[in-house]
Design an enzyme around this catalytic site. Structure first.
Site, PDB file in Angstrom:
ATOM      1  N   THR A 299       4.277  11.839  -1.302  1.00 54.85           N
ATOM      2  CA  THR A 299       5.580  11.680  -0.639  1.00 54.85           C
ATOM      3  C   THR A 299       6.310  10.460  -1.201  1.00 54.85           C
ATOM      4  OG1 THR A 299       4.552  10.460   1.187  1.00 54.85           O
ATOM      5  CG2 THR A 299       4.879  12.812   1.505  1.00 54.85           C
TER       6      THR A 299
ATOM      7  N   ARG B  78       0.840  -1.203   0.000  1.00 53.65           N
ATOM      8  CA  ARG B  78       0.000   0.000   0.000  1.00 53.65           C
ATOM      9  C   ARG B  78       0.877   1.254   0.000  1.00 53.65           C
ATOM     10  NH1 ARG B  78      -4.308  -0.318   4.305  1.00 53.65           N
ATOM     11  NH2 ARG B  78      -5.692  -0.875   2.583  1.00 53.65           N
TER      12      ARG B  78
ATOM     13  N   LEU C  90       1.150   4.787   1.156  1.00 47.91           N
ATOM     14  CA  LEU C  90       0.457   5.540   2.203  1.00 47.91           C
ATOM     15  C   LEU C  90       0.121   6.949   1.735  1.00 47.91           C
ATOM     16  CD1 LEU C  90       2.739   4.372   5.149  1.00 47.91           C
ATOM     17  CD2 LEU C  90       0.478   3.487   4.516  1.00 47.91           C
TER      18      LEU C  90
ATOM     19  N   PRO D 242       0.749   8.935  -2.001  1.00 50.15           N
ATOM     20  CA  PRO D 242       1.375   8.869  -3.322  1.00 50.15           C
ATOM     21  C   PRO D 242       2.256  10.074  -3.644  1.00 50.15           C
ATOM     22  CG  PRO D 242      -1.040   8.880  -3.500  1.00 50.15           C
ATOM     23  CD  PRO D 242      -0.706   8.853  -2.036  1.00 50.15           C
TER      24      PRO D 242
ATOM     25  N   GLU E 123      14.023   3.249  -1.144  1.00 52.89           N
ATOM     26  CA  GLU E 123      15.271   2.743  -1.725  1.00 52.89           C
ATOM     27  C   GLU E 123      15.023   1.853  -2.932  1.00 52.89           C
ATOM     28  OE1 GLU E 123      18.205   3.009   2.110  1.00 52.89           O
ATOM     29  OE2 GLU E 123      17.221   1.105   1.750  1.00 52.89           O
TER      30      GLU E 123
HETATM   31 MO1  MOS Z   1      19.919   3.833   4.628  1.00 50.22          MO
HETATM   32  S1  MOS Z   1      21.607   3.844   3.511  1.00 50.22           S
HETATM   33  O1  MOS Z   1      20.004   2.308   5.414  1.00 50.22           O
HETATM   34  O2  MOS Z   1      19.904   5.138   5.611  1.00 50.22           O
END
Ligand code: MOS
Length: 733
Positions: free
Chosen positions: A623, A617, A619, A621, A694
């Site tokens: 950000t 999901r 939370l 869109p 990430e």
């Molecule tokens: Mo991230 S590089 O684990 O803050």
């Protein structure tokens, strides 16, 4: 709240505020300059002294002597701190490694002195008057040269250093189609906007430290350990943070020396690292060497896959887990991964912007492109053919949810993948134009996270947790969570973060912040609802919280009434059972890139980018999209520009400023699009959300590399892909 069975329907599923593109609630404070950062708490601490750090001029060796007399006599100077007078500082065995040198120097620009003065300028000027006699030694600064001496690290973040299933060597030798190639990624610097900075205040034995930290509880433990204090006597405050990217997971020299300096002069002291110091004095993403072998049947089914990774670090430092994703991403019965760590006397390596997968995917996803070509398959078709719905190392473990194939299919349609041609076939004036694709993959990490919520007589809810907002939007999604769970408008919620007096959260790192911190807040809200129901005489199972009211049957009472006699305060935490053992929890995506290569000069321009993400999901869109867009920019940086250049004679990073360490600017970044698959993962958390930030970086570099290859036919396996690596191979005009 114990989360040990998959989530069923809950208050978050109403999606009246969660899942909406709510503006950042801290936006006005940030854009008007009123959000105080670590160096700026003038209101709380009116008259601090200024500390400036002097870094070591050698990488490896010993300090024979330090003469601080001239510095001490300089105008405005209050104290000069070195290892000789700093008092007892514990020396950690693991990261962060020694933050104050002496007499040993273990890396270039390691702090050797702190000058404390009335003004920043006086402190800086006095650092120039310190005379140090060094005994310089030759260290090990070249990863390639140390590769054969590398050993198995004791453990690596996120799992085992080595894994093996079946008999890789035999399966690879027997494979009808074999691929064996080497790749490299250089050292990278975080270069977040806000440098490391700290302001220390002592009241008796109690230390208050305003510092720029991703992990409040960790910073508190580290400061207590370094200074031999009771953790109860350490308060960490980090309400606003100008980016971290992993650099601020641990405390650095600014934090330690601000505290030591403040104790020495009996006055608050603040210390910021300069940009050059933030590159050589702190941590960086270690360079990697990688070897990837893939064996497949003639029709493209992977039978053997092996990934070996090498990186270096100071003794006690960690390895870069670049093989991590290869354990999970593609099918294949016989498989192996190894991680080897060499001792290098360069500055300390650490976590940066998706450690492990970011550099690992840069290699693996070129290898997949190369193997697809060898097999005569479309790179998307090859990947889909080798999709797996179970953890390939432990086939009894299914994925909680894995929609990688859908990411490729939706992305291919949206990007116009069918217009891709053979390498070198598309020209646009002087430009050779190509398309590239790569998978995105990053694990989802469940982590305990606690919060406190307080309902007051006005019906307002205040939430407190030591969670940090490193520019990611934590304030906003936590406010959305409270508003959704308690059925109150967003502006009835106050969010207080980044204070070690608040319950301990997951903190910010490894894309584990959003889903864990909001799940902890959700847990506290569910407990608050029980208290409210009890107070108002509702049977909690039937009670509905919406529009600031509590309802059941035809009875309805304002939420505020539950706090009429006094605030209602509850603490709770999300605590996970073994769902992450029973199910592999990961996030997936597909990155598409169109790149143009100047046929004469080899200059690369990225023209279009698309990321399709499947991360549970979403939370918020807005950000989340900002997170992914920023991550894609980092991926372009890693592909084309970012490289800390190692001086292999003297052991430091030469390009230690933003003129020499290049990152993309606006002109380098084209139109970017992000598509989130509309999915929920009830196995991940009660929020049914996973990490996403990430994920946005993992794979981008390879998608750029693959687009460059498709544009001009030159395959570069050593990042960054600068024009000198292309120009010799460009087709004759
Ligand atoms: Mo991230 S590089 O684990 O803050």
């Amino acid at each position: 709240m114990k989360f040990d069975t998959p989530a069923t329907g809950n208050a978050i599923d109403r999606l009246t505020i969660i899942g909406h593109p709510v503006d950042r609630i801290d936006g006005p404070l940030k854009t008007s300059g009123r959000a105080p950062y670590a160096y700026e708490h003038h209101a709380a601490v009116p008259n601090p002294a200024y500390g400036v750090i002097l870094g070591a001029a050698i990488a490896t060796g010993r300090i024979r002597s330090i003469d601080t007399a001239a510095a001490e006599a300089a105008p405005g100077v209050l104290a000069v701190i070195t290892y000789e007078n700093a008092g007892k500082i514990a020396q950690p065995k693991g990261p962060p490694l020694a933050l104050l040198a002496g007499p040993r120097v273990s890396s270039y620009d390691q702090a050797v002195a702190l000058v404390v003065a009335e003004s920043f300028e006086e402190a800086r000027a006095a650092t120039r008057l310190i005379r140090i006699d060094y005994a310089r030694e030759q260290g090990r600064y070249d990863l390639a040269a140390e590769k054969d001496a590398a050993v198995m690290p004791p453990s690596i973040f996120g799992g085992e250093s080595d894994t093996a299933v079946g008999d890789f060597d035999a399966a690879f030798a027997a494979a009808p189609v074999r691929f064996d190639q080497q790749y490299s990624t250089p050292d990278h610097s975080h270069v977040m906007m806000e440098p490391h900075a700290s302001l220390a205040l002592w009241e008796g034995e109690a230390l208050t430290l305003w510092t720029s930290s991703q992990m409040i509880a960790g910073a508190r433990r580290a400061m207590a350990m370094l200074l031999g204090l009771d953790p109860q006597n350490v308060r960490i405050l980090s309400p606003y943070i100008g980016g971290g990217f992993g650099a601020k997971l641990g405390v650095r020299a600014d934090a330690l020396l601000a505290a030591v300096g403040a104790r020495a002069v009996g006055r608050p002291v603040k210390v910021a690292l300069t940009r050059p110091q933030s590159i050589n004095n702190t941590t960086h993403r270690p360079a990697t060497l990688q070897r990837i072998r893939i064996g497949a049947t003639a029709d493209g089914r992977i039978t053997a896959i092996g990934h070996e990774g090498w990186s270096g670090n100071l003794p006690g430092g960690s390895a870069e887990a670049a093989v991590q994703q290869t354990r999970y991403l593609y099918a294949g019965a016989d498989r192996m991964t190894t991680t080897r760590l060499a001792v290098l006397d360069l500055p300390e390596g650490g976590a940066m912007r998706a450690p492990g997968e970011a550099p690992g995917m840069m290699a693996l996803e070129i290898a997949m492109d190369e193997m697809a070509e060898r097999l005569g398959l479309d790179p998307i078709a090859f990947r889909i053919l080798n999709d797996t719905q179970v953890d390939p190392e432990n086939p009894e473990r299914p994925y909680s949810l894995r929609q990688l194939t859908r990411c490729f299919e939706e992305g291919a349609a949206a990007f116009g993948w069918d217009r891709r041609r053979a390498p070198g076939a598309v020209r646009d004036g002087r430009w050779l134009v190509g398309m590239g694709v790569a998978a995105a993959f990053r694990n989802n990490v469940p982590m305990k996270s606690a919060a406190r919520v307080v309902l007051n007589r006005d019906g307002r809810v205040t939430v407190m947790t030591d969670m940090t907002d490193i520019g990611t939007g934590s304030y906003t999604i936590i406010a959305q969570t409270v508003a959704e769970a308690m059925g109150v408008p967003l502006d009835s919620v106050e969010v207080l973060l980044g204070d070690s007096r608040f319950p301990v959260s997951a903190g910010s790192g490894g894309q584990w912040g959003a889903h864990n911190a909001t799940s902890g807040v959700f847990a506290a809200c569910m407990k608050l609802r029980e208290d409210v129901a009890l107070k108002l005489g509702f049977n909690s199972a039937e009670t509905v919280f919406e529009d600031g009211m509590v309802r059941a049957g035809n009875r309805h009472v304002p939420l505020a009434q539950a706090a009429a006699e006094g605030d209602l305060t509850v603490d709770d935490a999300i605590e996970y059972g073994d769902l992450d053992k029973r199910y592999q929890q990961s996030t997936f995506g597909a990155h598409f890139v169109e790149a143009a290569v100047d046929a004469a000069t080899g200059e690369v321009r990225v023209r279009r980018m698309l990321a399709v993400c499947a991360a549970g999901r979403i939370l918020n869109p807005k950000t989340a999209r900002s997170q992914v867009i920023g991550a894609m920019v980092m991926g372009v940086g890693a592909a084309l520009m970012e490289e800390l250049v190692v001086d292999r004679r003297f052991g430091f990073f030469v390009n230690h400023d933003l003129a020499g360490y290049e990152v993309p600017v606006h002109a380098d970044i084209p139109h970017q699009e992000v598509i989130f698959l509309d999915e929920v993962d009830p196995i991940s958390s009660p929020m049914k959300a996973k990490g996403v930030g990430e994920l946005g970086i993992c794979g981008v570099g390879a998608a750029v590399a693959n687009a460059i290859y498709n544009a001009c036919g030159v395959r570069v396996r050593d990042y960054p892909i600068t024009l000198d690596k292309l120009i010799g191979g460009l087709p004759a005009v």
